[in-house]
Design an enzyme around this catalytic site. Structure first.
Site, mmCIF file in Angstrom:
data_model
loop_
_atom_site.group_PDB
_atom_site.id
_atom_site.type_symbol
_atom_site.label_atom_id
_atom_site.label_comp_id
_atom_site.label_asym_id
_atom_site.label_seq_id
_atom_site.Cartn_x
_atom_site.Cartn_y
_atom_site.Cartn_z
ATOM 1 N N GLY A 103 0.808 -1.216 0.000
ATOM 2 C CA GLY A 103 0.000 0.000 0.000
ATOM 3 C C GLY A 103 0.837 1.259 0.000
ATOM 4 O O GLY A 103 1.757 1.390 0.795
ATOM 5 N N SER A 104 0.535 2.217 -0.860
ATOM 6 C CA SER A 104 1.419 3.367 -0.988
ATOM 7 C C SER A 104 0.862 4.362 -1.999
ATOM 8 O O SER A 104 -0.285 4.260 -2.426
ATOM 9 C CB SER A 104 2.802 2.893 -1.425
ATOM 10 O OG SER A 104 2.686 1.906 -2.425
#
Length: 217
Positions: A186-187
């Site tokens: 996630g980013s």
């Protein structure tokens, strides 16, 4: 479809963990219900890791008149903003949020020479937080196009993303669509473009790294 090299360690740890918890269940002669719960959990965990580190094969045609999307995800920001690390002037910022279910390979939006690179340690605010672009762990890459236009793109760690990987350094020649990095779990990726650049995406658009055209020169 192939498994990305950045996932080998995570996959090995996952398989070891699955083996241990199931071996313990067998050793202590756990009930059938407990064993089935562990089997289902093990399968879910294994599939999650495999899908997260998947790396689809893509045929990417280099086009010096467009700026390709650097990551899979959803467009969450399109705005004029002050870029204070390198340009120190106003730019158009386009941000792509990558959820844990997206492919997390990061790709060069343009071809050119890496004129600037810097890694910044930092916090792990949620990726959509307004200050994540300046306060979170991140990398900044600037590539100078053959037409002398410079494009800045930034990998940003999120609340779950605890490792940013990059494959470029100052002076490298990079090709549009090739991998420049990877972010785990996630980013977000921000890209900063000159004012007046034609933007080809809208807020909430789902985009594909190396395929979707973000903007045009």
């Amino acid at each position: 479809m192939k498994f990305h090299k950045e996932g080998y360690t995570s996959l090995a740890i996952t398989i070891l963990f699955i083996f241990i918890i199931n071996a313990i269940a067998d050793y202590y002669d756990a009930s059938t219900l407990v064993k089935w719960v562990l089997y289902i959990f093990s399968a879910f965990l294994f599939i999650t890791i495999v899908q997260f580190f998947r790396s689809p094969r893509k045929n990417i045609s280099v086009d010096d008149h467009i700026i390709l999307c650097p990551a899979d995800g959803k467009v969450v920001v399109i705005e004029e903003t002050e870029e204070t690390e390198y340009f120190n002037d106003k730019r158009i910022q386009v941000s792509i949020f990558m959820s844990p279910v997206n492919v997390h390979v990061n790709r060069n939006p343009i071809s050119g020479i890496v004129s600037y690179f810097k890694y910044h340690p930092g916090k792990f605010l949620v990726a959509w937080h307004p200050k994540s672009s300046t306060d979170n762990e991140r990398t900044t890459v600037v590539v100078k196009h053959q037409n002398n236009t410079e494009v800045l793109f930034r990998q940003i760690a999120g609340a779950l993303a605890r490792r940013i990987v990059w494959y470029v350094k100052e002076g490298d020649t990079v090709t549009q669509g090739n991998e420049f990095g990877f972010i785990k779990f996630g980013s977000r990726v921000d890209i900063f473009l000159p004012l007046g650049t034609q933007i080809d995406v809208n807020i909430n658009d789902k985009v594909i790294g190396g395929k979707t055209t973000i903007a045009r020169f």
